[in-house]
Design an enzyme around this catalytic site. Structure first.
Site, PDB file in Angstrom:
ATOM      1  N   ASP A  55     -13.654  62.319   7.282  1.00 40.03           N
ATOM      2  CA  ASP A  55     -12.559  61.489   6.777  1.00 40.03           C
ATOM      3  C   ASP A  55     -13.053  60.235   6.054  1.00 40.03           C
ATOM      4  O   ASP A  55     -12.695  59.109   6.427  1.00 40.03           O
ATOM      5  CB  ASP A  55     -11.626  61.080   7.922  1.00 40.03           C
ATOM      6  N   GLU A 228      -1.415  64.532   3.934  1.00 35.52           N
ATOM      7  CA  GLU A 228      -2.005  63.416   4.675  1.00 35.52           C
ATOM      8  C   GLU A 228      -3.067  62.718   3.831  1.00 35.52           C
ATOM      9  O   GLU A 228      -3.310  63.083   2.676  1.00 35.52           O
ATOM     10  CB  GLU A 228      -2.623  63.927   5.990  1.00 35.52           C
TER      11      GLU A 228
END
Length: 585
Positions: A55, A228
């Site tokens: 991420d 997302e």
């Protein structure tokens, strides 16, 4: 002197000192040409952060690039890296390096700190993230990216995950995040939205109500899942909204939308996704998979580059043990101004042409990519930045004796099965091929005491390479495999006798799914293999679940009972070999 021909012509037509001058000028010209050619032909190798660094969030400040990644319940949290060339990264430390900054007690290993992003505005750095399972979204600030960072300021109005901050040039600021579906009514499993709410940087509070920017994904009628990891960039006369779609596994992708006005609808790119590997044959050689969750920057030279997470499975069934890693690829713009990642290749590449930036490998305390060997002799009072704990220590149960060069770990009742802070200090497994060794001095006093090397994927999937003693007083070296019932399955048991030599060396070699365990006692020249464990898929994310990768390191436990004993570790060596596709250079 504009060419080689000019140089040669000048030397031929000159005499005496002029010939020497022409020669020196030509030599400098040739050197400059070779340097320019070398720069243009320079390649870099993916991943740029190997192992469990998922991420990525990235931001440029002048000539400097900063990058952060998820850490879930590992402490310290959110490593922060610095680079000036986008390829070679130096860890500055961790953003969340104090117990007051993160409370993850009682959380599963893959809960906790999700998807941090880093931004800079008017002299202040902002890191915003989510603590899943406890507390929600918060922001911390610093004037120096190396810290100290503030304690968290929580944002109760930001209900979701994956927040990022966008500073508009009109003075307004916004938080963009993954939120609930409209009216919290899902049309299908995985139905999410991208939402935006105004953010006041003076008070670190949100202002007003949130608005929905994207409902579901690119095409709500196709039931897109898990939109997302949003980011907004303003360039070329548009606001561009980047987001991940499809979930963080093999269907992962990156998509893009844009609008000329934040009050108007975001329009998706007709050729979305702009990055994915989900359509490729999983049996292809040396696959890179699950690409998505991207962030991008523009360099001073006008180049655009994206970092994103991806995985390196060693099997067509998507087995990988080392977690989700950080990759780098160029961003190009279409004729009608849409950004596309790695547009010249169907497959994400192990090697790309390097950014047009001066290469900088200076001041890097330890490598984070490529092939390398790192030996920690425990000769500094502070643990190196690549070491992490499981959850936050509430007491200091380890010490380093720099004179004796040893790490001492106290045996405590906490075990790896529990959602607590066990006596474990781990570092990431960053390669599919390599080994780790440590030298252990430990005299167990009872059968509940063990110490050695831990290979951790999660509470229910880990392997303990342990020295201990049985009820009859016989010392042993065991390889123990965790079960979902909270017990260990014994994979091997090597008797060391009642009076073993005091120091036992442990070695774990790994090659994809195969882990080989060996021991060596003091004075022995050769390693003695005690187990070849070929079923290492057990340590893969595919089998274990969650979002982390294998961490390995010293571990000691008294298995639920009190103890005043301790174990000494005299070194820890990690070595990994890059298995990138060499013919892509």
């Amino acid at each position: 002197m504009n060419s080689t021909v000019d140089c040669i012509r000048g030397m031929v037509n000159s005499t005496g000192k002029k010939t020497l001058v022409f020669f020196l000028v030509c030599l400098l010209s040739f050197e400059s040409a070779l340097i320019a050619q070398s720069q243009s032909e320079r390649k870099f190798e993916n991943p740029i952060l190997a192992g469990f660094y998922p991420d990525p969030g990235m931001f440029r400040v002048g000539d400097d690039f900063y990058l952060v990644t998820s850490t879930f319940t590992f402490f310290p949290g959110v490593p922060i890296f610095h680079s000036t060339d986008l390829v070679n990264w130096r860890q500055l430390g961790h953003v969340l390096d104090r117990p007051s900054q993160m409370d993850v007690e009682g959380l599963q290993l893959s809960e906790g700190i999700f998807a941090p992003t880093i931004q800079h505005h008017e002299g202040v750095f902002y890191m915003i993230t989510t603590i899943v399972g406890k507390g929600g979204n918060f922001v911390v600030t610093a004037t120096d990216p190396a810290g100290p960072w503030s304690d968290p300021v929580f944002l109760p109005a930001v209900q979701g995950i994956d927040p990022s901050i966008f500073f508009d040039d009109d003075g307004k600021n916004y938080i963009i995040y993954n939120g609930d579906p409209p009216e919290n009514k899902s049309l299908y499993r995985g139905h999410r939205t991208i939402r935006m709410i105004e953010f006041d940087t003076e008070t670190l509070k949100t202002v007003g109500d949130n608005v929905i920017l994207v409902n579901g994904g690119v095409d709500i009628h196709s039931k897109p899942v898990w939109i997302e990891a949003p980011h907004i960039y303003k360039t070329r006369g548009y606001y561009y909204l980047w987001a991940a779609e499809g979930g963080t596994s093999v269907n992962h992708s990156q998509v893009v939308f844009r609008t000329k006005d934040l009050k108007e609808m975001f329009i998706p790119y007709k050729n979305n996704p702009i990055l994915t590997q989900r359509h490729l044959d999983p049996a292809r050689p040396n696959p890179i998979s699950a690409a998505g969750h991207a962030d991008m920057v523009e360099t001073k030279n006008g180049e655009w580059w994206a970092v994103f997470l991806a995985t390196r499975p060693y099997d067509k069934k998507d087995y990988y043990n080392i977690g989700r890693e950080v990759f780098l690829a160029p961003v190009t713009w279409t004729e009608d101004d849409w950004p596309v990642i790695s547009a010249d290749f169907t497959e994400v590449q192990y090697f790309y042409d390097a950014p047009d930036l001066p290469e900088n490998k200076e001041n890097i305390p330890f490598p984070v990519s490529g092939s390398f060997t790192i030996k920690d002799n425990f000769d500094s009072e502070k643990l190196k930045d690549y070491w992490v704990f499981v959850r936050v220590p509430k007491e200091k149960w380890h010490s380093i004796n720099t004179k004796a060069k040893k790490l001492t770990i106290q045996l405590r009742p906490e075990t790896m099965f529990e959602r607590k802070n066990p006596s474990f200090i781990g570092r990431r497994q960053q390669h599919n091929l390599g080994y780790a060794t440590t030298d252990l001095t430990f005299e167990p006093k009872s059968s509940n005491e063990m110490a050695g090397m831990m290979l951790l994927q999660n509470e229910e999937h880990h392997i303990f390479f342990a020295k201990g003693i049985d009820e009859e007083g016989n010392h042993f070296a065991k390889v123990l495999k965790a079960t979902k019932e909270g017990t260990y399955e014994e994979l091997s048991n090597t008797k060391l006798g009642k009076s073993p030599k005091s120091t036992l060396s442990l070695k774990v070699e790994f090659e994809n799914a195969k882990y080989t365990f060996s021991i060596k006692e003091r004075g022995d020249k050769d390693w003695k293999e005690v187990l070849e464990f070929a079923e290492g898929e057990y340590l893969s994310t595919r089998m274990a679940g969650g979002f982390v990768g294998v961490t390995m390191g010293p571990y000691a436990t008294s298995s639920g009972e009190s103890s005043d004993n301790s174990a000494d570790f005299h070194q820890f060596t990690y070595s990994g070999e890059s298995t990138a596709v060499k013919n892509q250079k």
